[in-house]
Scaffold this motif. Structure first.
Motif, PDB file in Angstrom:
ATOM      1  N   GLU A 154     -13.785  13.093  13.609  1.00 55.70           N
ATOM      2  CA  GLU A 154     -14.148  12.703  12.248  1.00 55.70           C
ATOM      3  C   GLU A 154     -14.785  11.315  12.149  1.00 55.70           C
ATOM      4  OE1 GLU A 154     -14.049  14.489   9.447  1.00 55.70           O
ATOM      5  OE2 GLU A 154     -13.186  16.236  10.433  1.00 55.70           O
ATOM      6  N   GLY A 155     -14.776  10.565  13.243  1.00 58.92           N
ATOM      7  CA  GLY A 155     -15.357   9.230  13.211  1.00 58.92           C
ATOM      8  C   GLY A 155     -14.377   8.144  12.796  1.00 58.92           C
ATOM      9  N   PHE A 156     -13.139   8.513  12.442  1.00 58.05           N
ATOM     10  CA  PHE A 156     -12.146   7.530  12.014  1.00 58.05           C
ATOM     11  C   PHE A 156     -10.747   8.100  12.254  1.00 58.05           C
ATOM     12  CE2 PHE A 156      -9.393   5.695   8.664  1.00 58.05           C
ATOM     13  CZ  PHE A 156      -9.479   4.365   9.049  1.00 58.05           C
ATOM     14  N   GLY A 157      -9.836   7.263  12.802  1.00 51.17           N
ATOM     15  CA  GLY A 157      -8.466   7.702  13.066  1.00 51.17           C
ATOM     16  C   GLY A 157      -7.578   7.519  11.841  1.00 51.17           C
ATOM     17  N   GLY A 158      -7.077   6.310  11.654  1.00 48.50           N
ATOM     18  CA  GLY A 158      -6.312   5.985  10.454  1.00 48.50           C
ATOM     19  C   GLY A 158      -4.822   6.236  10.504  1.00 48.50           C
ATOM     20  N   ILE A 159      -4.286   6.721  11.625  1.00 49.57           N
ATOM     21  CA  ILE A 159      -2.837   6.959  11.724  1.00 49.57           C
ATOM     22  C   ILE A 159      -2.156   5.634  12.045  1.00 49.57           C
ATOM     23  CG2 ILE A 159      -1.006   8.199  12.957  1.00 49.57           C
ATOM     24  CD1 ILE A 159      -2.873   9.963  11.254  1.00 49.57           C
ATOM     25  N   PHE A 166       0.838  -1.172   0.000  1.00 48.61           N
ATOM     26  CA  PHE A 166       0.000   0.000   0.000  1.00 48.61           C
ATOM     27  C   PHE A 166       0.880   1.231   0.000  1.00 48.61           C
ATOM     28  CE2 PHE A 166      -2.295  -3.398   2.144  1.00 48.61           C
ATOM     29  CZ  PHE A 166      -3.468  -3.423   1.406  1.00 48.61           C
ATOM     30  N   VAL A 167       0.382   2.287  -0.581  1.00 50.51           N
ATOM     31  CA  VAL A 167       1.113   3.549  -0.606  1.00 50.51           C
ATOM     32  C   VAL A 167       1.028   4.173   0.779  1.00 50.51           C
ATOM     33  CG1 VAL A 167       1.197   5.858  -1.612  1.00 50.51           C
ATOM     34  CG2 VAL A 167       0.623   3.894  -3.041  1.00 50.51           C
ATOM     35  N   THR A 168       2.163   4.612   1.286  1.00 50.28           N
ATOM     36  CA  THR A 168       2.193   5.263   2.586  1.00 50.28           C
ATOM     37  C   THR A 168       2.262   6.768   2.369  1.00 50.28           C
ATOM     38  OG1 THR A 168       3.362   3.384   3.527  1.00 50.28           O
ATOM     39  CG2 THR A 168       3.435   5.429   4.779  1.00 50.28           C
ATOM     40  N   SER A 169       1.370   7.492   3.040  1.00 49.18           N
ATOM     41  CA  SER A 169       1.363   8.960   2.979  1.00 49.18           C
ATOM     42  C   SER A 169       1.929   9.492   4.288  1.00 49.18           C
ATOM     43  CB  SER A 169      -0.058   9.490   2.787  1.00 49.18           C
ATOM     44  OG  SER A 169      -0.605   9.007   1.597  1.00 49.18           O
ATOM     45  N   ASN A 203      -7.679  15.217   7.227  1.00 46.45           N
ATOM     46  CA  ASN A 203      -8.235  15.362   8.576  1.00 46.45           C
ATOM     47  C   ASN A 203      -7.175  15.827   9.567  1.00 46.45           C
ATOM     48  OD1 ASN A 203     -10.742  14.534   7.669  1.00 46.45           O
ATOM     49  ND2 ASN A 203     -10.483  12.409   8.364  1.00 46.45           N
ATOM     50  N   VAL A 204      -5.955  15.307   9.438  1.00 46.88           N
ATOM     51  CA  VAL A 204      -4.863  15.732  10.324  1.00 46.88           C
ATOM     52  C   VAL A 204      -4.555  17.204  10.101  1.00 46.88           C
ATOM     53  CG1 VAL A 204      -2.404  15.435  10.840  1.00 46.88           C
ATOM     54  CG2 VAL A 204      -3.872  13.426  10.548  1.00 46.88           C
ATOM     55  N   TYR A 248      -3.894   4.729   4.573  1.00 45.58           N
ATOM     56  CA  TYR A 248      -5.237   5.002   4.073  1.00 45.58           C
ATOM     57  C   TYR A 248      -5.164   6.122   3.047  1.00 45.58           C
ATOM     58  CZ  TYR A 248      -7.019   2.072   7.826  1.00 45.58           C
ATOM     59  OH  TYR A 248      -7.283   1.007   8.638  1.00 45.58           O
ATOM     60  N   ASP A 249      -6.296   6.494   2.484  1.00 43.43           N
ATOM     61  CA  ASP A 249      -6.302   7.511   1.434  1.00 43.43           C
ATOM     62  C   ASP A 249      -6.006   8.910   1.985  1.00 43.43           C
ATOM     63  OD1 ASP A 249      -8.646   8.191   2.678  1.00 43.43           O
ATOM     64  OD2 ASP A 249      -9.967   7.662   1.013  1.00 43.43           O
TER      65      ASP A 249
END
Length: 195
Positions: A179-184, A91-94, A130-131, A123-124
């Motif tokens: 936001e309802g979602f973390g993702g870090i 997966f691509v890391t941002s 959001n951050v 994640y996208d």
């Protein structure tokens, strides 16, 4: 006087003979060197390469080195073995780096910790957006997390890894509220100075 005239031609003849003998000797040496170079010098081997060939030949004769096929040239390089790359889903890391440094006092210490902090996610772009949108709230969470650690807690790589893991938890918890979602996935320290 007749004796003087007969002495001069003898001297000239003796000198011509000496020059002829020297020239003839040099000519023979040159021909010998040329023939030797033509016969043996055309191989282009240096003395060390010649010694290596002799050692290699002796090792092959004694059975310590395997015999090469006659078809394979001595100068040919061995065929390279290739490893197959395993098929793995990647997966691509941002990445996102917070502007400026974070400075916070440590628990039970007069020292301060100054950090440069970045995050990564697989994640996208929504997570990074959001951050960026909630930087102020996330900066507060990061500073609060740092102030819960003592000087001993952050010493060594293990201590820094524990601090980074706690920051991931704090940032994700705040993003879930906002936001309802973390993702870090990870927190990275771009600088880490204890003063």
């Amino acid at each position: 006087m007749a004796d003087k005239e007969t002495d001069e031609p003898k001297k000239k003849g003796g000198l011509v003979k000496i020059i002829g003998l020297v020239f003839g000797g040099l000519l023979l040496i040159g021909v010998g060197l040329g023939a030797g170079f033509f016969m043996f010098g055309g191989q282009g081997l240096t003395p060390s390469a010649e010694i290596e060939q002799i050692i290699e030949r002796k090792l092959k004769e004694s059975g310590q080195l395997p015999e090469e096929d006659a078809e394979v040239a001595e100068d040919a390089e061995p065929a390279l073995q290739k490893k197959e790359t395993p098929s793995v889903d990647t997966f691509v890391t941002s990445y996102f780096e917070f502007d400026g440094n974070f400075t916070s006092n440590l628990r039970e210490s007069r020292k301060f910790l100054q950090l440069g902090v970045g995050i990564s996610t697989q994640y996208d772009e929504t997570v990074v957006a959001n951050v960026e949108l909630h930087q102020l709230a996330l900066r507060s969470e990061i500073l609060g997390t740092v102030s819960d650690f003592t000087e001993e807690d952050i010493s060594g790589k293990e201590g820094r890894d524990r601090l980074a893991a706690k920051m991931v938890e704090a940032i994700n918890a705040k993003l879930e509220v906002l936001e309802g979602f973390g993702g870090i996935d990870s927190v990275h320290f771009t600088s880490f100075v204890l003063q």
